[in-house]
Design a protein around this motif. Sequence first.
Motif, mmCIF file in Angstrom:
data_model
loop_
_atom_site.group_PDB
_atom_site.id
_atom_site.type_symbol
_atom_site.label_atom_id
_atom_site.label_comp_id
_atom_site.label_asym_id
_atom_site.label_seq_id
_atom_site.Cartn_x
_atom_site.Cartn_y
_atom_site.Cartn_z
ATOM 1 N N LEU A 40 -3.263 -4.847 -5.010
ATOM 2 C CA LEU A 40 -4.048 -5.785 -4.238
ATOM 3 C C LEU A 40 -5.621 -5.893 -4.851
ATOM 4 N N LYS A 41 -5.973 -5.006 -5.824
ATOM 5 C CA LYS A 41 -7.212 -4.936 -6.679
ATOM 6 C C LYS A 41 -8.212 -4.630 -5.578
ATOM 7 N N ASN A 120 2.219 -8.582 -2.746
ATOM 8 C CA ASN A 120 1.157 -7.682 -3.440
ATOM 9 C C ASN A 120 0.922 -6.508 -2.430
ATOM 10 N N PHE A 121 1.083 -6.745 -1.012
ATOM 11 C CA PHE A 121 0.966 -5.546 -0.216
ATOM 12 C C PHE A 121 2.098 -4.862 -0.083
ATOM 13 N N GLU A 128 2.855 2.249 -4.823
ATOM 14 C CA GLU A 128 1.543 3.011 -4.784
ATOM 15 C C GLU A 128 1.448 3.980 -3.694
ATOM 16 N N LEU A 129 1.327 3.559 -2.558
ATOM 17 C CA LEU A 129 1.585 4.383 -1.263
ATOM 18 C C LEU A 129 2.360 5.363 -1.252
ATOM 19 N N ILE A 130 3.643 4.835 -1.126
ATOM 20 C CA ILE A 130 4.514 6.122 -1.106
ATOM 21 C C ILE A 130 4.493 7.353 -1.954
#
Length: 458
Positions: A40-41, A120-121, A128-130
């Motif tokens: 997402l930058k 991208n989300f 990235e999040l998980i």
Amino acid sequence: MKKILLFTFFIINSTLYSQDKKIEIQEYKYVIDSIYSTNLKDYRTIKVFLPKDYSEKQKYPIIYTLDGKWMFEPTVSESKILMDFDVIPKSIIIGVFHKNRNEDLGINWNTGEFDKSSLNFYNFLNQELIPKINSTYSSSGFNTLVGHSNSATFCAKVLTQKEQPFNGFVALSQNLFGNQLQEYIEFTKKTFNNLVFYFVASGKRDATPRIESGMKLDSLFKINQNVNIKTQHSIYDADHSGIAGRGLNNGISHIFSEYKHYNDWNDKLIDSLLAKNISSVNFINEHSKKMKSIYGINFKVNQDDLSLMQAMTQNDNDIKSVQDYEIENFGKTKDFYATYAQFYEYSKSYDKALEYWSINLEKYYKENTSFFYYRRPIDLLNKKMKYPKKAIKFAEKWKEKAPEYSQNFNLKIAEITLESNLKKKVGLKAIREYLKNYNKESDTDLEKAKELEKKLKE
């Protein structure tokens, strides 16, 4: 992962007083983090709720809710209720916040595909999040995605992606665009190693396209033949926002519908297991393995599960195996010997039953608050073992050690003497002592005692 706040409170931990009224206020905590995404930058804010008594030694399913601004707290509240009543296992809740939800969640209305920003989300969630959450918290590997409205449509899109990281989906008032319905049909034809749970909620007062999407999926759910896809569609008398309020609890419950405890009221299951000669210990052990396989958790057996195991005992070997299981998992409670004394009675192992009743009395007679614990072994000796003299001796022994129940013992001795045609003087002595010391506060029967005396005199 940059921690902005270590914790905050939904509810203040204090006690307030308003004139003569006392108000108790409970608390629970969450962590606020900020994660920078190379996809997402930009940064995204998340909130993390950890269940009570969270421990790194345990593994927890993780529930991710999109639209964290308004969906995080309701998801925590509903999940916490379900956890408190052991409807679902203890779980971690992650609220994902959007700077621009239309960009994060956008689906092309014509094709049903991710647009550039929503792809991208999705990559942010997946790549990235998980992984960050898994490296920071004790994750079981079972992930659920919750969405409402646009984020529900996004959930439906994530469901059909290759190697996507979620096992459960709660889609509240979703709309399907372009090729999404056909993608779902193709998705159901695939082979899965693990179960996938999909819950869809629609509202009678919602926008027509959203209701239609729900009903189309409902039709597909009814003909679903893929045993590894567990689906449910519920329709509520609710508007667009109300669907979230009505469906959230049911959706989370569906995701964890395989998580359950058993009990001794399930006669159909008990009869089925006995007919198949499946031992109760093996059944519960297999269920524990199943919970590990599906949800990645170490299933904690409770007293309900144990009651099922006990209800299935038919002989001494069965009882011994359940006893060993209980000792290993629970230790010996105060009721251990009295409980298994009864199961030995049911299996007609009367000597063993008497042994356990006696152990129970020797250990706990000073704490007993009921004559039940004395009456049962006395009746066992008298009625089932056919030893009335021994029953009387047993009663006389414990009358001395537990004088607070002397009236109950005297009445019992008189009854056995009369029923068994033993020397009536023993019974007369007991019943006269009873009548002499009769107290109206006693829970025994004066008229019955007088009738016994009369018959013993004959």
